[in-house]
Design a protein around this motif. Structure first.
Motif, PDB file in Angstrom:
ATOM      1  N   HIS A 109     -23.157  13.687  -8.426  1.00 23.94           N
ATOM      2  CA  HIS A 109     -22.943  13.758  -9.891  1.00 23.94           C
ATOM      3  C   HIS A 109     -21.507  14.039  -9.838  1.00 23.94           C
ATOM      4  O   HIS A 109     -21.037  15.157 -10.150  1.00 23.94           O
ATOM      5  N   LEU A 110     -20.751  12.997 -10.260  1.00 27.59           N
ATOM      6  CA  LEU A 110     -19.106  13.029 -10.391  1.00 27.59           C
ATOM      7  C   LEU A 110     -18.926  13.879 -11.457  1.00 27.59           C
ATOM      8  O   LEU A 110     -17.661  14.564 -11.357  1.00 27.59           O
ATOM      9  N   SER A 145     -16.703  17.191 -11.384  1.00 27.99           N
ATOM     10  CA  SER A 145     -15.372  17.447 -11.988  1.00 27.99           C
ATOM     11  C   SER A 145     -15.018  18.589 -12.869  1.00 27.99           C
ATOM     12  O   SER A 145     -14.272  19.250 -12.752  1.00 27.99           O
ATOM     13  N   LYS A 195     -21.186   8.884 -12.323  1.00 22.60           N
ATOM     14  CA  LYS A 195     -21.688   9.064 -10.919  1.00 22.60           C
ATOM     15  C   LYS A 195     -20.917   7.828 -10.007  1.00 22.60           C
ATOM     16  O   LYS A 195     -19.974   7.166 -10.694  1.00 22.60           O
ATOM     17  N   PRO A 196     -20.769   7.968  -8.749  1.00 23.45           N
ATOM     18  CA  PRO A 196     -19.790   7.170  -7.834  1.00 23.45           C
ATOM     19  C   PRO A 196     -20.031   5.692  -8.271  1.00 23.45           C
ATOM     20  O   PRO A 196     -19.118   4.942  -8.466  1.00 23.45           O
ATOM     21  N   VAL A 210     -15.975  25.112  -3.564  1.00 22.39           N
ATOM     22  CA  VAL A 210     -15.716  23.470  -3.068  1.00 22.39           C
ATOM     23  C   VAL A 210     -16.720  23.082  -2.451  1.00 22.39           C
ATOM     24  O   VAL A 210     -17.262  21.771  -2.516  1.00 22.39           O
ATOM     25  N   MET A 211     -17.585  23.965  -1.776  1.00 19.87           N
ATOM     26  CA  MET A 211     -18.997  23.358  -0.968  1.00 19.87           C
ATOM     27  C   MET A 211     -19.741  22.853  -2.176  1.00 19.87           C
ATOM     28  O   MET A 211     -20.536  21.764  -1.858  1.00 19.87           O
ATOM     29  N   SER A 252     -14.672  21.493 -10.692  1.00 21.13           N
ATOM     30  CA  SER A 252     -13.170  21.569 -10.295  1.00 21.13           C
ATOM     31  C   SER A 252     -12.398  22.085 -11.266  1.00 21.13           C
ATOM     32  O   SER A 252     -11.477  22.971 -11.221  1.00 21.13           O
ATOM     33  N   GLU A 279     -28.269  13.282   0.140  1.00 20.42           N
ATOM     34  CA  GLU A 279     -27.540  14.213   0.833  1.00 20.42           C
ATOM     35  C   GLU A 279     -27.822  15.422   0.080  1.00 20.42           C
ATOM     36  O   GLU A 279     -28.163  16.519   0.672  1.00 20.42           O
ATOM     37  N   MET A 320     -20.890  19.094  -2.803  1.00 23.11           N
ATOM     38  CA  MET A 320     -22.518  18.732  -2.609  1.00 23.11           C
ATOM     39  C   MET A 320     -22.659  17.622  -3.555  1.00 23.11           C
ATOM     40  O   MET A 320     -23.434  16.708  -3.738  1.00 23.11           O
ATOM     41  N   TYR A 321     -22.028  17.991  -4.715  1.00 23.37           N
ATOM     42  CA  TYR A 321     -22.288  17.353  -6.062  1.00 23.37           C
ATOM     43  C   TYR A 321     -21.674  15.911  -6.046  1.00 23.37           C
ATOM     44  O   TYR A 321     -21.944  14.935  -6.680  1.00 23.37           O
ATOM     45  N   SER A 322     -20.507  16.016  -5.554  1.00 27.29           N
ATOM     46  CA  SER A 322     -19.435  14.418  -5.585  1.00 27.29           C
ATOM     47  C   SER A 322     -19.587  13.600  -4.537  1.00 27.29           C
ATOM     48  O   SER A 322     -19.630  12.637  -4.800  1.00 27.29           O
ATOM     49  N   ARG A 323     -20.097  13.967  -3.382  1.00 29.84           N
ATOM     50  CA  ARG A 323     -20.419  13.065  -2.279  1.00 29.84           C
ATOM     51  C   ARG A 323     -21.569  12.338  -2.116  1.00 29.84           C
ATOM     52  O   ARG A 323     -22.508  12.836  -2.884  1.00 29.84           O
ATOM     53  N   GLY A 324     -21.682  11.331  -1.744  1.00 27.13           N
ATOM     54  CA  GLY A 324     -22.913  10.659  -1.657  1.00 27.13           C
ATOM     55  C   GLY A 324     -23.137   9.523  -2.649  1.00 27.13           C
ATOM     56  O   GLY A 324     -22.165   9.549  -3.616  1.00 27.13           O
ATOM     57  N   PHE A 325     -24.080   8.885  -2.626  1.00 29.94           N
ATOM     58  CA  PHE A 325     -24.187   7.778  -3.499  1.00 29.94           C
ATOM     59  C   PHE A 325     -24.692   8.137  -4.921  1.00 29.94           C
ATOM     60  O   PHE A 325     -24.187   7.379  -5.853  1.00 29.94           O
ATOM     61  N   THR A 326     -25.539   9.041  -4.929  1.00 30.88           N
ATOM     62  CA  THR A 326     -26.039   9.618  -6.003  1.00 30.88           C
ATOM     63  C   THR A 326     -25.448  10.813  -6.550  1.00 30.88           C
ATOM     64  O   THR A 326     -25.921  11.600  -7.270  1.00 30.88           O
ATOM     65  N   PRO A 370      -8.883  21.103  -7.349  1.00 25.46           N
ATOM     66  CA  PRO A 370      -9.658  20.718  -6.018  1.00 25.46           C
ATOM     67  C   PRO A 370      -9.440  19.094  -6.003  1.00 25.46           C
ATOM     68  O   PRO A 370      -9.639  18.582  -6.917  1.00 25.46           O
TER      69      PRO A 370
END
Lengths: 292, 425, 275
Positions: free
Chosen positions: A262-263, A267, A42-43, A249-250, A270, B388, A254-260, C118
């Motif tokens: 799911h990086l 990935s 996660k981030p 990519v959307m 990707s 989000e 959706m999964y990568s941004r934000g504090f929680t 990406p």
């Protein structure tokens, strides 16, 4: 070896700066992505190795399947249209006519217009009571407004039109630079021979920008498979009812941004998109080799 | 092994500082710690989107703080509105969170989980008595002990009605709908009388609407979602029927929260929900409409929006940082802030201020008073765990149900399953 | 002036048609930025021409934010990006197109490959790299990752590859080394693509929002796109100001484009004489 730029290391000297950037700012993050794809990172925090768990999740993700389908349709429509139209446009603005700089610059403005402004204008065109629906109803072509922005397929089509509208100027610029290298003498000789505009286009222009066309079509397929902003903007970030109009990519976003976020999973998505993109690209390169 | 060590030392420093501060603490109502508590050094304060409109105000607050504590130097960083989550996230991930940061509760939660924020319940207990309970509750999180931010300013939503459109099409703006049933009924009237030209409703239900209908959105431990109940199905079905009947524009399916207010500003719909300062922004975007708008209290329990400031657990000058956070959110400074724009203080001291409870007679003033009167019963209608991504999948499924692409039950089940998946790990 | 031939009339007709299709955003921004504060902007059908045209909004932008220092910061970043790409991408593109060496194919493949992956998930790891170099909160840190973009390397490679092989061979017989061939034969033939790279890297650096926002902490160092966000603050956003700001940000792009597009053709004079 009397001269400096004759040795076997010369090519490496030329390539060195690019190579450094390739490694530090492209391969290293790419390597990170590959590693993360097999973790639950996660981030903030997380990051335990989870083996193929993310891949399993991706294979069972029906939203990913829909998104992949959308991206592929996107590519199949954009590839022919955006390879040809900008070339025609470049031929149109190639000739030095009075005021041509103004036209060239204006044709390029959609590329640099901010997403907010683009969204405003396109929604104004496509809404239930937008310009297009209003006009079609006034003509009596349709009774009910067409749901350009809420129907799964119409929304995809609207986004594709937006991509083409934005891409015209972008690829036009690349073609313009290549057209400068097509020899003018050839055109003039052909014109003297009485060849029409269409024939000159097919037998002189197209072969002259062949390599550029290949590069442009590679760029178009990559960016069509990676479409994000057009779908995002037209659906106000929602991806349509049920998220049926999301691109890969959307999903990644959706999964990568934000504090929680799911990086780790993002990935893996990707990587999936990478694998999917490699296919058409190899095909394009092969077609080119055969054609040459 | 570097992180646990730093974390330990930071915690130790924090506890020491907390004690020092506690000893020197003046009675509960005083906003600041005493100068003898070691309030010195350089501290950074990060705000969100207050420049350039409130530059003078914030600079004034900082100047008075530096004057009060001569050994302190404050570095003010104001970040633009867009991309704030990314900015804070990159700061947190690289260990460069400012000493004092404006964080809404849903930003504070993940940082608190990682031990990056100071627990003011421990470091500054005396402060807690200053703030209204709703504000503090926003910074208490399921599964964590403590309070992770000083509540700053509050806001809520009120209903706004386009009186001109209502009058023109047979509705009485003095008696706007007070619940969903009346809303749907009046929407029908408006549609029929205007020949389908004007809508009343242009908003999809959200998790808050479910909360308002008595649905329990999340389990108490904050570990799973529970909003796929029959009551929730009933709410979605009502909207679905209304959509089918043509009571909402089709574009509502992909419109977000701002879309509703935007359609209202364009004069296409006659109702929107928005904060207490909506009329003043309307006066900028569509000046001829602004005077023709009336407000009423939100349906059911009004939503509560909380902003707060948190102290970094890794601050090098925790005493100064804590003092600064309290100074920024002190009753006096908050009251001064709220006099500048339509926000409301989170301190108890402002509850009796006639400024908030008496309208200046304009429709904007009325809306502000309506909002202020709603505050005591306002609650956070959406759990802070809803980030989000979760709110996006919920939106998608709700809109699928309303469009008729799935039954309400199916959509709710999918939404709960996906939201649970996103919540885990 | 040359006479209006049938072909030219057709050309202008087509040009105007495309103009109508593309000019929308620009016209909308310009019109909004000139509207007075008493005018409605978001009515159902917004008036296209400002009824009370004013330049006041531009003055207000300059009053509300330090727009000149933001422009200076943006120019610094853009200049670094343009220089880096014009030099680095050109050299690398030349090596990939015209010099034979082991590993060339692999390099080309990797360059293409990085275009496909990406980048959405890498932004934080990118920030950690730049921070590790001690470049957090510096304009250099903003410009660095994009200073040699792989896309531009590929563009330059394509341009160099279009030069006929005979020209190189003749030069080799004359005893020219790689550098001399690069300067004498390579560069003069890729002016068009070089100007494309200049345009792309300038616009890329000028328009980027998220990356400079993450790298820069001190608001004084903000670039224009980030700084313009202050116009849409939490409690105040006037679309007229935002439009004026967008127009201000747009002008340098138009200038760079207008200047660089002259080099699309091998010789400006040649076009002028024969066109």
């Amino acid at each position: 070896m009397t001269r400096t730029f004759q040795g076997r290391f010369t090519p490496w000297l030329f390539a060195a700066p690019g190579l450094v950037w390739l490694v530090v700012f492209n391969l290293w993050p790419a390597f990170n992505t590959v590693v993360l794809a097999f973790t639950n990172a996660k981030p903030l925090g997380g990051g335990h190795f989870t083996g193929l768990a993310n891949l399993g999740r991706a294979l069972n993700d029906d939203q990913l399947a829909t998104a992949l389908l959308n991206s592929v349709i996107y590519m199949l429509v954009c590839l022919p249209v955006l390879t040809l139209l900008p070339l025609l446009l470049a031929v149109l603005v190639e000739k030095k006519l009075p005021g041509i700089t103004f036209f060239r610059t204006t044709f390029y403005t959609p590329v640099v217009a901010s997403a907010v402004v683009v969204a405003l204008i396109w929604e104004w065109l496509l809404e239930d009571r937008g310009l297009i629906n209003g006009f079609a109803q006034w003509l009596g072509v349709i009774a009910e407004p067409l749901p350009f922005l809420t129907d799964r397929w119409l929304l995809l089509l609207s986004a594709i039109s937006l991509t083409i509208w934005k891409g015209m100027g972008y690829y036009m610029v690349i073609y313009l630079s290549a057209l400068g290298n097509v020899r003018r003498e050839l055109h003039e000789a052909a014109a003297v021979d009485g060849a029409g505009a269409v024939r000159r286009f097919r037998s002189i222009t197209v072969p002259g920008v062949r390599n550029t066309m290949l590069l442009v079509s590679v760029l178009i397929s990559v960016s069509a498979l990676r479409v994000f902003s057009e779908l995002y903007v037209l659906s106000n970030g929602t991806g349509g009812p049920g998220g049926q109009d999301m691109s890969v990519v959307m999903l990644i976003q959706m999964y990568s941004r934000g504090f929680t976020g799911h990086l780790g999973y993002a990935s893996m998505l990707s990587l999936v998109l990478f694998v999917v993109t490699v296919g058409p690209m190899l095909l394009l390169l092969r077609l080119n080799r055969k054609g040459a | 092994m570097r992180f646990p060590l730093t974390a330990l030392t930071t915690a130790a420093v924090l506890m020491l500082a907390g004690c020092g501060l506690g000893d020197a603490e003046t009675p509960a109502n005083s906003p600041a710690a005493s100068a003898s508590g070691g309030v010195t050094g350089k501290v950074s304060l990060q705000t969100w989107s207050l420049k350039p409109k409130f530059t003078d105000y914030v600079q004034g607050v900082i100047d008075s703080f530096e004057k009060k504590y001569p050994g302190v130097e404050v570095e003010w960083l104001d970040q633009p509105g867009e991309g704030y989550a990314d900015k804070v996230l990159s700061q947190a991930a690289s260990g460069t969170l400012p000493d004092v940061t404006n964080l809404p509760p849903d930003f504070a939660l993940p940082l608190a989980r990682q031990g990056m924020l100071a627990d003011i319940g421990r470091s500054d207990t005396a402060a807690l008595a200053d703030y209204v309970e709703g504000g503090l509750a926003a910074y208490r999180f399921a599964g964590l002990d403590g309070v992770y931010g000083y509540p700053w300013y509050l806001n809520t939503d009120v209903n706004y009605w386009n009186a001109e459109l209502m009058k023109k099409h047979g509705l009485d703006p003095a008696k706007p709908p007070a619940n969903l049933d009346e809303l749907i009924e009046q929407a029908r009237t408006l549609r029929d009388k205007s020949g389908g030209k004007v809508y009343l409703m242009s908003r999809k239900p959200e998790l808050g609407d479910l909360t308002n209908a008595g649905v329990k959105v999340m389990s108490d431990d904050g570990k799973s979602f529970t909003f796929n109940t029959p009551e929730a199905v009933a709410v979605l079905d009502r909207y679905r029927e209304a959509f089918k009947e043509g009571l909402m524009p089709k574009d509502v399916l992909t419109d977000d929260y701002a879309g509703n207010a935007k359609l209202f500003t364009e004069g296409k719909v006659a109702w929107t929900t928005a904060g207490g300062n909506f009329i003043s922004s309307l006066a900028v975007d569509n000046p001829s409409m602004a005077p023709k708008v009336v407000s009423s209290k939100a349906f059911g329990t009004p939503p509560l929006y909380v902003q707060g400031v948190s102290v970094s657990a890794r601050s090098k000058n925790p005493a100064a940082a804590t003092a600064l956070a309290r100074w920024v959110t002190s009753p006096d400074n908050q009251a001064a802030f709220a006099h500048l724009t339509a926000i409301f203080p989170s301190t108890k001291a402002s509850a009796g201020d006639p400024f908030f409870s008496k309208s200046d007679g304009t429709n904007g003033g009325d809306a502000k008073v309506t909002a202020f009167a709603s505050l005591p019963e306002a609650k956070m209608l959406q759990p802070v765990e809803v980030g989000e991504a979760i709110s996006k999948v919920v939106k998608q499924q709700f809109s699928l149900a309303i469009s008729g692409g799935a039954t309400s039950k199916e959509a709710l089940d999918t939404a709960v399953a996906k939201a649970d998946e996103l919540l885990q790990q | 002036m040359r006479g209006f031939t049938g072909e030219n009339v057709l050309r202008y007709a087509l040009l105007l048609l495309v103009l109508v299709l593309t000019v929308g955003p620009f016209a909308w921004m310009l019109s909004t930025s000139l509207k007075g504060s008493g005018e409605d902007i978001f009515t159902e059908i917004p008036a296209f021409l400002p009824q009370q045209p004013t330049l006041n909004n531009y003055a207000r932008v300059a009053d509300s934010i330090p727009v000149w220092s933001y422009i200076a910061n943006s120019l610094i970043v853009a200049a670094m990006a343009v220089t880096g790409n014009a030099v680095g991408a050109t050299l690398a593109g030349y090596a990939l197109a015209r010099l034979r060496f082991r590993g060339m194919k692999l390099l080309l493949g990797l360059t293409l490959g990085t275009l496909i992956l990406p980048g959405e998930v890498t932004i934080i790891s990118q920030y950690v790299t730049v921070r590790g170099m001690g470049l957090a909160d510096t304009l250099l840190g903003v410009a660095l990752p994009g200073a040699i973009a792989m896309l531009n390397v590929l563009l330059m490679r394509t341009a160099f590859a279009a030069i006929p092989d005979e020209m190189d061979e003749a030069a080799i017989i004359d005893g020219a080394d790689a550098w001399q061939r690069f300067v004498r034969i390579g560069l003069p033939n890729v002016k068009g693509m070089l100007s494309v790279v200049v345009i792309f890297s300038f616009i890329g650096a000028w328009d980027d929002f998220l990356w400079p926002l993450i790298v820069l902490t001190n608001p004084e160092k903000y670039t224009l796109t980030v700084g313009l966000q202050y116009l849409s603050g939490a409690f105040s956003s006037d679309p007229r100001l935002i439009a004026a700001g967008t127009m201000i940000a747009f002008l340098p792009i138009a200038v760079v484009f207008g200047v660089a597009q002259r080099f699309f053709f091998r010789g400006v004079e040649e076009g002028a004489i024969k066109g």
